[in-house]
Design a protein around this motif. Sequence first.
Motif, mmCIF file in Angstrom:
data_model
loop_
_atom_site.group_PDB
_atom_site.id
_atom_site.type_symbol
_atom_site.label_atom_id
_atom_site.label_comp_id
_atom_site.label_asym_id
_atom_site.label_seq_id
_atom_site.Cartn_x
_atom_site.Cartn_y
_atom_site.Cartn_z
ATOM 1 N N GLU A 5 0.704 -1.726 0.283
ATOM 2 C CA GLU A 5 0.274 0.246 -0.084
ATOM 3 C C GLU A 5 1.467 1.466 -0.152
ATOM 4 O O GLU A 5 0.816 2.295 -0.456
ATOM 5 N N ALA A 6 2.267 1.399 0.561
ATOM 6 C CA ALA A 6 3.003 2.597 0.949
ATOM 7 C C ALA A 6 3.667 2.536 -0.340
ATOM 8 O O ALA A 6 3.522 3.631 -1.293
ATOM 9 N N ALA A 7 4.025 1.831 -0.871
ATOM 10 C CA ALA A 7 4.534 1.718 -2.558
ATOM 11 C C ALA A 7 3.930 2.191 -3.001
ATOM 12 O O ALA A 7 4.102 3.541 -4.284
ATOM 13 N N ASP B 268 -0.072 17.947 -4.354
ATOM 14 C CA ASP B 268 0.855 17.996 -3.132
ATOM 15 C C ASP B 268 -0.181 17.393 -2.268
ATOM 16 O O ASP B 268 0.608 16.322 -0.940
ATOM 17 N N GLY B 269 -1.291 17.365 -2.542
ATOM 18 C CA GLY B 269 -2.344 16.345 -1.097
ATOM 19 C C GLY B 269 -2.026 15.059 -1.593
ATOM 20 O O GLY B 269 -1.822 14.377 0.086
ATOM 21 N N GLN B 270 -1.672 14.199 -2.474
ATOM 22 C CA GLN B 270 -1.552 12.472 -2.207
ATOM 23 C C GLN B 270 -0.272 12.617 -1.936
ATOM 24 O O GLN B 270 0.149 11.874 -1.005
ATOM 25 N N LEU B 271 0.915 13.253 -2.180
ATOM 26 C CA LEU B 271 2.225 13.049 -1.727
ATOM 27 C C LEU B 271 2.741 13.585 0.087
ATOM 28 O O LEU B 271 2.748 12.036 0.081
ATOM 29 N N ALA B 272 1.752 14.894 0.060
ATOM 30 C CA ALA B 272 1.780 14.633 1.392
ATOM 31 C C ALA B 272 0.700 13.348 2.299
ATOM 32 O O ALA B 272 1.275 13.461 3.393
ATOM 33 N N LYS B 273 0.000 13.101 2.144
ATOM 34 C CA LYS B 273 -0.432 11.905 2.704
ATOM 35 C C LYS B 273 -0.007 10.576 2.650
ATOM 36 O O LYS B 273 -0.037 10.261 3.589
ATOM 37 N N ALA B 274 0.741 10.185 1.068
ATOM 38 C CA ALA B 274 1.730 9.431 1.272
ATOM 39 C C ALA B 274 2.758 9.311 2.314
ATOM 40 O O ALA B 274 3.028 8.922 2.654
ATOM 41 N N SER B 275 3.528 10.773 2.618
ATOM 42 C CA SER B 275 4.838 10.727 3.440
ATOM 43 C C SER B 275 4.134 10.401 4.813
ATOM 44 O O SER B 275 4.978 10.196 6.145
ATOM 45 N N GLU B 276 2.736 10.224 5.437
ATOM 46 C CA GLU B 276 2.208 9.680 7.019
ATOM 47 C C GLU B 276 2.998 8.335 6.649
ATOM 48 O O GLU B 276 2.388 7.842 7.898
ATOM 49 N N LEU B 277 3.016 7.935 5.540
ATOM 50 C CA LEU B 277 3.580 5.986 5.587
ATOM 51 C C LEU B 277 4.731 5.944 5.863
ATOM 52 O O LEU B 277 4.668 4.941 5.961
ATOM 53 N N VAL B 278 4.790 7.137 6.106
ATOM 54 C CA VAL B 278 6.707 6.958 6.460
ATOM 55 C C VAL B 278 7.162 7.204 7.684
ATOM 56 O O VAL B 278 6.210 8.247 8.560
ATOM 57 N N THR B 279 8.686 7.052 8.056
ATOM 58 C CA THR B 279 8.748 6.923 10.177
ATOM 59 C C THR B 279 10.736 7.594 9.187
ATOM 60 O O THR B 279 11.029 7.199 8.420
ATOM 61 N N GLY B 280 10.860 8.219 10.590
ATOM 62 C CA GLY B 280 12.173 8.115 11.055
ATOM 63 C C GLY B 280 12.511 9.871 10.162
ATOM 64 O O GLY B 280 12.419 9.691 9.493
ATOM 65 N N PRO B 281 14.053 9.237 10.021
ATOM 66 C CA PRO B 281 14.808 9.931 9.084
ATOM 67 C C PRO B 281 14.230 10.033 7.206
ATOM 68 O O PRO B 281 14.320 10.815 6.666
#
Length: 187
Positions: free
Chosen positions: A75-77, A89-102
């Motif tokens: 799902e994240a990929a 902008d909205g899609q990639l901002a939402k996708a960044s919520e699936l990422v963690t750490g540095p």
Amino acid sequence: MTDEEAGIVQQVRQRASRVWQGSVRWLAGNVRLVTIALLVTAVLLAGGLLTLWRVAGYQRDSQAAGQDALVAAREAAVAMLSYDYRTVDGQLAKASELVTGPFQGEFRNVTSTLVAPAAKQKQVSTHAQVVAASVVAAAPGQVTTLLFLNQTTQGAGLPAPSISGSRVRLSMTEVAGRWLVAAMTPV
């Protein structure tokens, strides 16, 4: 039974009786030693069983983590690598919520400074599809996956949609019960 055979049977019984009596005397004289040996054996057996139980539990937990993380990685990929220039902008901002750490900061930086502006300028839309996925390594809380992707890209400057294949390794970390992307590496 002949007298000779009866004599042999009697001798065997006497020898067996002496051996038995000797064994009983030895046990009686060494009760403490036998008890200690039995206790040590019981403790070692219990320790071995506990170790096997823990290893089996770790393997079960690792396998379950791998399967859960693989679903999240798929799902994240797709979320991280798919966007439409009109809503990038909205899609990639939402996708960044699936990422963690540095990696989350790196992802936000690259998508906001490079990907989104280029997508808007060239009117590019990309859709990623996971065609195959596998767990490479799994442990409770940390899983590495390998994903095979097809990306379909279309844009104002492209005569027809282009399809490209790629492979990425996603390192997944469990954070507060959710599997998030800690790293993404093209392979």
